[in-house]
Design a protein around this motif. Structure first.
Motif, short mmCIF file in Angstrom:
data_model
loop_
_atom_site.label_atom_id
_atom_site.label_comp_id
_atom_site.label_asym_id
_atom_site.label_seq_id
_atom_site.Cartn_x
_atom_site.Cartn_y
_atom_site.Cartn_z
N TYR A 15 0.80 -1.28 -0.08
CA TYR A 15 0.08 -0.10 -0.11
C TYR A 15 1.05 1.18 0.10
N LYS A 16 1.80 0.98 0.84
CA LYS A 16 2.84 2.22 0.90
C LYS A 16 3.63 2.43 -0.26
N ARG A 17 4.27 1.46 -0.97
CA ARG A 17 5.05 1.55 -1.98
C ARG A 17 4.45 0.67 -3.18
N PRO A 18 3.43 0.81 -3.65
CA PRO A 18 2.78 0.08 -4.83
C PRO A 18 3.69 -0.21 -5.88
N ARG A 19 4.19 -1.34 -6.20
CA ARG A 19 4.56 -1.80 -7.45
C ARG A 19 4.07 -1.74 -8.87
N ASN A 20 4.79 -1.09 -9.68
CA ASN A 20 4.28 -1.13 -11.13
C ASN A 20 3.28 -0.10 -11.18
N LYS A 21 3.12 1.09 -10.32
CA LYS A 21 2.55 2.12 -10.37
C LYS A 21 2.82 3.30 -11.18
N ALA A 22 1.82 3.82 -12.00
CA ALA A 22 2.28 4.76 -12.96
C ALA A 22 1.16 5.87 -12.68
N ASP A 23 1.68 6.89 -13.45
CA ASP A 23 0.94 8.20 -13.27
C ASP A 23 -0.56 7.93 -14.07
N LEU A 24 -1.38 8.31 -13.68
CA LEU A 24 -2.86 8.18 -14.22
C LEU A 24 -2.85 8.53 -15.89
N ASP A 25 -2.08 9.69 -16.09
CA ASP A 25 -1.98 9.93 -17.66
C ASP A 25 -1.07 8.90 -18.47
N ASN A 26 -0.31 8.32 -17.69
CA ASN A 26 0.68 7.42 -18.45
C ASN A 26 0.13 5.91 -18.83
N VAL A 27 -1.15 5.71 -18.08
CA VAL A 27 -1.81 4.54 -18.15
C VAL A 27 -2.68 4.56 -19.41
N ALA A 28 -2.30 3.66 -20.45
CA ALA A 28 -2.96 3.73 -21.76
C ALA A 28 -4.39 3.58 -21.61
N SER A 29 -5.00 2.61 -20.88
CA SER A 29 -6.26 2.24 -20.82
C SER A 29 -7.32 3.56 -20.42
N ALA A 30 -8.26 3.75 -21.16
CA ALA A 30 -9.23 4.93 -20.99
C ALA A 30 -10.11 4.51 -19.76
N LYS A 31 -10.24 3.24 -19.44
CA LYS A 31 -11.27 2.74 -18.55
C LYS A 31 -10.66 3.00 -17.17
N VAL A 32 -12.03 3.35 -16.38
CA VAL A 32 -11.51 3.48 -14.90
C VAL A 32 -12.58 2.61 -14.33
N HIS A 33 -11.88 1.91 -13.21
CA HIS A 33 -12.71 0.80 -12.76
C HIS A 33 -12.92 1.52 -11.28
N GLU A 34 -14.14 1.41 -10.84
CA GLU A 34 -14.32 1.85 -9.62
C GLU A 34 -15.18 0.76 -8.58
N ASN A 35 -14.92 0.98 -7.20
CA ASN A 35 -15.57 0.40 -6.16
C ASN A 35 -16.13 1.29 -5.49
N PRO A 36 -17.30 1.78 -5.88
CA PRO A 36 -18.04 3.00 -5.00
C PRO A 36 -18.19 2.80 -3.64
N THR A 37 -18.55 1.67 -3.22
CA THR A 37 -18.94 1.60 -1.87
C THR A 37 -17.78 2.01 -0.91
N CYS A 38 -16.33 1.85 -1.52
CA CYS A 38 -15.06 2.27 -0.64
C CYS A 38 -14.61 3.55 -1.22
N GLY A 39 -14.60 3.93 -2.28
CA GLY A 39 -13.92 4.87 -3.08
C GLY A 39 -12.58 4.56 -3.51
N ASP A 40 -12.74 3.18 -4.13
CA ASP A 40 -11.53 2.50 -4.73
C ASP A 40 -11.42 2.77 -6.23
N SER A 41 -10.41 3.28 -6.91
CA SER A 41 -10.41 3.40 -8.35
C SER A 41 -9.10 3.05 -8.85
N LEU A 42 -9.24 2.62 -10.23
CA LEU A 42 -7.99 2.23 -10.80
C LEU A 42 -8.23 2.37 -12.17
N LYS A 43 -7.00 2.49 -13.04
CA LYS A 43 -6.69 2.07 -14.38
C LYS A 43 -5.81 0.90 -14.60
#
Ligand code: ZN
Length: 141
Positions: A15-43
């Motif tokens: 959690y503190k040092r996520p591996r393979n993390k990139a800036d949102l803008d540098n992730v090619a996928s346009a799709k954002v996946h979300e878990n609204p019940t918790c506020g989790d979000s990822l591309k």
């Protein structure tokens, strides 16, 4: 069971040092996946090598410790696997989180075992499986 079991050292570390993390803008996928019940979000972006294996998975995950750690652990665990292996592992992991399946050979799961305890907290299962559902969706494209 104590809540502490949810946040084992491995989870906190990822959690503190996520591996393979990139800036949102540098992730090619346009799709954002979300878990609204918790506020989790990822591309998520799956980088394949010419022979069809997964070279890397890049992500821009934000949210709770479990969702970010699960994403980070997944990207490490699936690098070098074939697309078919990755699908199989993802389905298996989701079944395990829902308590529909025994963990089988624990060694196969490596650090992912740290997430095992989440299956006992139904509210948090969506946090742990968000990245894996996103992966299955990305592999379908
Ligand atoms: Zn969450």
């Amino acid at each position: 069971m104590l809540l502490d079991d949810l946040y084992r050292d491995v989870i906190l570390d990822h959690y503190k040092r996520p591996r393979n993390k990139a800036d949102l803008d540098n992730v090619a996928s346009a799709k954002v996946h979300e878990n609204p019940t918790c506020g989790d979000s990822l591309k998520l972006e799956v980088v394949k090598s010419p022979d069809g294996t997964i070279e890397a998975i890049r992500h821009a995950a934000t949210g709770c410790a479990i969702s970010v750690a699960s994403t980070s652990l997944m990207t490490e665990h699936l690098a070098g696997k074939t697309v078919e292996e990755a699908r199989e592992i993802a389905r298996s992991f989701i079944r395990m989180m829902r308590g529909e399946q025994d963990n089988g050979e624990l060694e196969e799961w490596g650090d992912l075992v740290a997430l095992q305890g989440v299956s006992k907290f139904p509210v948090r299962v969506k946090c742990a499986t968000l990245a894996w559902h996103a992966l299955l969706e990305s592999l379908r494209d």
